[in-house]
Design an enzyme around this catalytic site. Structure first.
Site, PDB file in Angstrom:
ATOM      1  N   GLY A  15      50.207  75.318  47.035  1.00  0.00           N
ATOM      2  CA  GLY A  15      48.900  75.870  47.403  1.00  0.00           C
ATOM      3  C   GLY A  15      48.281  75.238  48.642  1.00  0.00           C
ATOM      4  O   GLY A  15      47.086  75.367  48.874  1.00  0.00           O
ATOM      5  N   ASP A  50      45.859  80.707  56.407  1.00  0.00           N
ATOM      6  CA  ASP A  50      44.743  80.299  55.528  1.00  0.00           C
ATOM      7  C   ASP A  50      43.678  79.555  56.335  1.00  0.00           C
ATOM      8  O   ASP A  50      42.482  79.763  56.146  1.00  0.00           O
ATOM      9  CB  ASP A  50      45.233  79.361  54.409  1.00  0.00           C
ATOM     10  CG  ASP A  50      46.221  80.040  53.473  1.00  0.00           C
ATOM     11  OD1 ASP A  50      46.103  81.268  53.293  1.00  0.00           O
ATOM     12  OD2 ASP A  50      47.110  79.358  52.935  1.00  0.00           O
ATOM     13  N   SER A  91      53.046  71.727  51.202  1.00  0.00           N
ATOM     14  CA  SER A  91      53.915  72.838  50.844  1.00  0.00           C
ATOM     15  C   SER A  91      53.106  74.012  50.343  1.00  0.00           C
ATOM     16  O   SER A  91      52.142  73.857  49.608  1.00  0.00           O
ATOM     17  CB  SER A  91      54.947  72.383  49.807  1.00  0.00           C
ATOM     18  OG  SER A  91      54.775  73.054  48.604  1.00  0.00           O
ATOM     19  N   LYS A  92      53.533  75.178  50.798  1.00  0.00           N
ATOM     20  CA  LYS A  92      52.853  76.423  50.435  1.00  0.00           C
ATOM     21  C   LYS A  92      52.914  76.598  48.918  1.00  0.00           C
ATOM     22  O   LYS A  92      51.987  77.081  48.287  1.00  0.00           O
ATOM     23  CB  LYS A  92      53.560  77.558  51.176  1.00  0.00           C
ATOM     24  CG  LYS A  92      52.883  78.893  51.081  1.00  0.00           C
ATOM     25  CD  LYS A  92      51.566  78.951  51.818  1.00  0.00           C
ATOM     26  CE  LYS A  92      50.892  80.280  51.550  1.00  0.00           C
ATOM     27  NZ  LYS A  92      49.475  80.262  51.705  1.00  0.00           N
ATOM     28  N   ARG A  93      54.039  76.174  48.325  1.00  0.00           N
ATOM     29  CA  ARG A  93      54.207  76.332  46.872  1.00  0.00           C
ATOM     30  C   ARG A  93      53.138  75.585  46.086  1.00  0.00           C
ATOM     31  O   ARG A  93      52.749  75.993  45.013  1.00  0.00           O
ATOM     32  CB  ARG A  93      55.594  75.839  46.433  1.00  0.00           C
ATOM     33  CG  ARG A  93      56.635  76.929  46.494  1.00  0.00           C
ATOM     34  CD  ARG A  93      57.961  76.480  45.942  1.00  0.00           C
ATOM     35  NE  ARG A  93      58.997  76.898  46.887  1.00  0.00           N
ATOM     36  CZ  ARG A  93      59.798  76.062  47.508  1.00  0.00           C
ATOM     37  NH1 ARG A  93      59.722  74.789  47.307  1.00  0.00           N
ATOM     38  NH2 ARG A  93      60.704  76.504  48.340  1.00  0.00           N
TER      39      ARG A  93
END
Length: 341
Positions: free
Chosen positions: A257, A263, A253-255
């Protein structure tokens, strides 16, 4: 046989999550394996979560990995518009029709009334499912209250008895007791459809044959089917896919990181290596081959070989694969590729 049509329908809320990109890839492969159409639709009805520039990120990512759509907001097609906010005017008509057909009702309850029921359920230790008194109001009375300016939402109506089942290409037959299904809001008081409702209408209108999505939607699919049945529409073929995980316990999950497609590219991973790697997350070819071009994936892709178990994203494996791609390049291409770094 009906033409295979799949759609990738992201919300423009930021970077391209690896799980989202894999869904897009599976949808593309299912369509192209059968010489079908792959559609791009932008789902922007959740206005609070929209991120400036996120639509461009979607286009740029798809282009970088070669997932070219046959219809979409930028190139048009016979089933547009392909942006949900440009389709707003029609959802209310469909919602009113569903009320007529008995698949939904007008609800005038306030947030406070719903909250009171939720608190009561919590205090009793039972899971909350809103029991809406408004479904007993006649359509005539509801229309009069709407004409008098009362605020309302359109909420799904589900008969408490019986079962609803569906067949999923990955998980097989799934049966659910109707008594466990909650009657979700379909049209909000501001006239915007909820994600669940807009999705059904758009998929039907765009003649989508196969719906590919995360397995977290398995529990709401029976509710979607009740709506399809109320309208008398064909139900699409469902392909629910397991999540992409960071490790045994945590989803990517992007949340938290975890790396997005953007990226990974910044770190020097090649778009074609990333695409090749994520094709093998939760899907297995019949042979031991691991390096595939997009054309080769189209040829060998088979829905039946999608796994039920979550796939763990292994950065070391991606790094190995990236190395294979780099070493296979001509010196000129390698030079051009590494120059920016």
């Amino acid at each position: 046989m009906k033409k295979v049509r799949t759609r990738f329908a992201p919300s423009p809320t930021g970077y391209m999550h690896i799980g989202n990109l894999r869904t897009a890839l599976f949808e593309y492969l299912i369509a192209k394996h059968e010489d079908g159409d792959f559609i791009l639709r932008i789902e922007d009805t959740d206005q609070e979560r929209l991120v400036e520039g996120a639509v461009d990120i979607i286009y740029d990512t798809m282009k970088a990995v070669g997932l070219n759509h046959d219809e979409g907001p930028d190139i048009g097609g016979d089933f547009g518009p392909y942006v949900q906010s440009e389709r707003l005017s029609m959802y209310k008509g469909y919602a009113d029709q569903l009320v007529e057909l008995g698949g939904a009702h007008y609800c005038f309850c306030s947030e406070e009334e719903i909250e009171a029921q939720r608190k009561e359920a919590e205090s009793l230790g039972i899971s909350f499912k809103y029991d809406d008194p408004c479904k007993h109001i006649s359509i005539e009375e509801a229309r009069k209250r709407i004409a008098d300016g009362e605020k309302y939402v359109v909420r799904q109506t589900i008969k408490a008895n019986g079962e609803t089942y569906f067949d999923d290409e990955v998980y097989g037959r799934i049966e659910v007791d109707n008594s466990t299904l909650d009657e979700s809001v379909l049209l909000k008081s501001d006239g915007f459809p909820t994600y669940n409702f807009a999705n059904i209408i758009d998929d039907h209108q765009m003649q989508i044959s196969h719906v590919v999505r995360g397995n977290e939607y398995l529990s709401s699919t029976p509710k979607y089917n009740l709506i399809y049945q109320a309208y008398g529409w064909d139900i699409p073929t469902y392909v629910h896919v397991p999540p992409v995980m960071k490790d045994e316990q945590h989803k990517l999950s992007k949340r938290n990181g975890d790396a997005s497609f953007q990226d990974l590219v910044k770190k020097g991973y090649l778009p074609e290596a990333i695409l090749n790697y994520i094709a093998l997350l939760g899907w297995a070819p019949e042979s031991e081959q691991e390096i595939y071009s997009l054309e080769e994936l189209i040829k060998v892709f088979d829905i039946k070989r999608i796994s039920k178990s979550p796939a763990i994203f292994d950065i070391d494996k991606l790094t190995w694969m990236n190395g294979m791609y780099l070493r296979a390049m001509s010196e000129e291409k390698f030079y051009e590729t590494v120059k920016p770094y």
